[in-house]
Design a protein around this motif. Structure first.
Motif, PDB file in Angstrom:
ATOM      1  N   PHE A 262       0.841  -1.205   0.000  1.00 61.07           N
ATOM      2  CA  PHE A 262       0.000   0.000   0.000  1.00 61.07           C
ATOM      3  C   PHE A 262       0.872   1.250   0.000  1.00 61.07           C
ATOM      4  O   PHE A 262       0.585   2.222  -0.707  1.00 61.07           O
ATOM      5  N   GLU A 263       1.940   1.224   0.793  1.00 61.02           N
ATOM      6  CA  GLU A 263       2.847   2.384   0.853  1.00 61.02           C
ATOM      7  C   GLU A 263       3.469   2.658  -0.518  1.00 61.02           C
ATOM      8  O   GLU A 263       3.625   3.817  -0.911  1.00 61.02           O
TER       9      GLU A 263
ATOM     10  N   LEU B  29       0.856   4.416  -2.406  1.00 66.64           N
ATOM     11  CA  LEU B  29       0.436   5.694  -1.812  1.00 66.64           C
ATOM     12  C   LEU B  29       1.466   6.805  -2.004  1.00 66.64           C
ATOM     13  O   LEU B  29       1.099   7.960  -2.273  1.00 66.64           O
ATOM     14  N   LYS B  30       2.742   6.473  -1.875  1.00 64.41           N
ATOM     15  CA  LYS B  30       3.784   7.509  -1.848  1.00 64.41           C
ATOM     16  C   LYS B  30       3.697   8.510  -3.003  1.00 64.41           C
ATOM     17  O   LYS B  30       3.729   9.721  -2.773  1.00 64.41           O
TER      18      LYS B  30
ATOM     19  N   LEU C  17       0.955  11.273  -2.544  1.00 65.59           N
ATOM     20  CA  LEU C  17       0.928  12.221  -1.430  1.00 65.59           C
ATOM     21  C   LEU C  17       1.178  13.654  -1.913  1.00 65.59           C
ATOM     22  O   LEU C  17       0.562  14.595  -1.411  1.00 65.59           O
TER      23      LEU C  17
ATOM     24  N   TYR D 121      -1.362  16.585  -1.330  1.00 58.97           N
ATOM     25  CA  TYR D 121      -1.002  17.768  -0.521  1.00 58.97           C
ATOM     26  C   TYR D 121      -1.276  19.057  -1.303  1.00 58.97           C
ATOM     27  O   TYR D 121      -1.803  20.030  -0.759  1.00 58.97           O
TER      28      TYR D 121
ATOM     29  N   VAL E 104      -4.274  15.283   4.486  1.00 56.07           N
ATOM     30  CA  VAL E 104      -3.645  14.213   3.699  1.00 56.07           C
ATOM     31  C   VAL E 104      -3.373  13.011   4.597  1.00 56.07           C
ATOM     32  O   VAL E 104      -3.581  11.858   4.195  1.00 56.07           O
TER      33      VAL E 104
ATOM     34  N   SER F  36      -5.053   9.427   4.033  1.00 55.56           N
ATOM     35  CA  SER F  36      -4.233   8.241   3.792  1.00 55.56           C
ATOM     36  C   SER F  36      -4.730   7.069   4.649  1.00 55.56           C
ATOM     37  O   SER F  36      -4.807   5.932   4.193  1.00 55.56           O
TER      38      SER F  36
END
Lengths: 179, 235
Positions: free
Chosen positions: A22-23, A26-27, A30, A34, A51, A55
């Motif tokens: 997931f990370e 997601l990264k 972001l 933002y 944010v 997340s």
């Protein structure tokens, strides 16, 4: 083919609850998240909070994850919703949110323009402001804006046009007031 | 600005520049978000992050639902086994009167403090200042009403807590008006989180009173000396 297969594997891993996968997904989201939150709230600290909260909500809804552009629309929609909640839930913060930005946002060339534009943006309702920020600040194509706002392409175009007209009208009014 | 208004592309550029100015780099954000996710995933931080924001009202709602279920059960049992008629107790009447006063004053405060004016016209507008003044005035009336009220014994604690929270909010609002008049926005923003906390405590107090519940204490709240007795259902 290899990239597509890897993406599919990551997508499956996320759905099975793999936080590391997931990370990975997601990264890259972001930064646009933002920017969207800053564009909507005009307050960097509140934008970071939104944010962060978005997340976590995205993680809880991970069964809906689709890799690629669809995931970006999906995540931006969660961030946009979080921004709407942030504005509703803390009445005082609407005062707070305007000022740090105004204090730091002036440019030597035209110190008033930024304030006028942000004030006019803040006066728009949430849906109109959202399409303007997505189109003009995040440079998203209209199809992705439609996906993010959960509307048809035609409706997104129409909202963008009406938002632009209203923004222009408000800026003109603001200018005529200030002489 | 006229050129910007006349031309879409120029207007777009103006929007981009205006928003870039409120988007400072946040290189720490990915690390912060990932760290938060991991903590919440482990369950260590979830309570702090989520329940500190929502847990208290949720707990109140759950408690209210339980209370409503108990009341419904009582009503149902009375329907099945009607009791002999009894006069309305003096204490119940006093409680109802007191709660009605609290709810009415709360409504006036909420009507005075709605956010749209500051949002539409900006923190430095006279309309925003007037909004804060209206909110302070409504709270001062609330304060005066509480001073002369005779709370039922079981609400003595709630009464004391509410008075303390209102006093805190009034003092803050008065300071905020002063900051706005002096255009000292740095000082104004510095109190933002404290004000949100005070408003949260106030809301908890009023909600608890409306539901005739004891007031739970937010963990971050530094309370005045707690009054003894009262605030126990059924006393």
């Amino acid at each position: 083919v290899h990239e597509g297969a890897t993406a599919k594997l990551i997508e499956e891993a996320v759905k099975e609850g793999d936080a590391s996968a997931f990370e990975v997904l997601l990264k890259p989201l972001l930064e646009p998240g933002y920017r969207l939150a800053c564009g909507m709230l005009h307050d960097p600290a509140a934008a970071e909070d939104s944010v962060q909260e978005a997340s976590f909500k995205a993680w809880r809804k991970r069964s809906q994850v689709r890799e690629g552009a669809e995931m970006r629309s999906w995540f931006l929609a969660i961030v946009a919703n979080e921004c709407r909640t942030a504005r509703r839930s803390r009445w005082w913060s609407v005062i707070k949110s305007t000022a740090p930005a105004e204090a730091s946002a002036t440019s030597a060339a035209d110190p008033l323009t930024g304030m006028q534009v942000r004030r006019a943006l803040r006066a728009l309702d949430h849906p109109k402001r959202l399409v303007l920020v997505l189109r003009w600040y995040l440079d998203l194509p209209i199809e992705e804006i439609a996906a993010t706002t959960g509307s048809s392409v035609h409706a997104a175009e129409s909202r963008l046009r009406r938002g632009t007209e209203e923004l222009r009208r408000r800026l003109a009014m603001d200018e005529s007031r200030s002489g | 600005m006229r050129a910007a208004v006349a031309n879409d592309r120029h207007l777009q550029e103006q929007v981009r520049v205006a928003l870039e100015a409120v988007t400072p780099p946040a290189p720490w954000l990915p690390a912060r978000v990932i760290d938060d996710l991991r903590k919440r995933e482990e369950g260590t931080d979830m309570k702090v992050q989520v329940e500190s924001r929502r847990g208290l009202p949720v707990a109140l709602v759950v408690a209210a639902l339980i209370a409503a279920a108990v009341v419904a059960a009582l009503i149902a049992s009375r329907a099945l086994f009607p009791p002999s008629p009894a006069p309305v107790g003096v204490q119940d009447h006093a409680t109802a009167q007191y709660v009605a006063m609290v709810e009415a004053d709360d409504q006036q405060f909420r009507a005075a403090q709605r956010p749209t004016t500051c949002n539409d016209y900006g923190y430095d507008s006279p309309a925003c200042r007037q909004k804060l003044q209206n909110a302070a005035t409504a709270l001062q009336k609330f304060q005066a009403d509480l001073e002369t009220a005779h709370p039922p014994a079981r609400m003595a604690n709630s009464h004391a807590w509410l008075r303390a929270d209102i006093a805190r909010l009034v003092a803050m609002l008065q300071r905020h008006i002063g900051y706005i008049e002096a255009k000292d926005f740095k000082a104004l923003f510095a109190e933002g989180a404290d004000f949100t906390d005070a408003l949260k405590s106030y809301t908890v107090d009023v909600t608890a009173m409306s539901n005739r519940l004891p007031v739970p204490l937010p963990p971050e709240y530094n309370p005045p000396a707690r009054p003894t007795g009262g605030d126990t259902l059924g006393q």
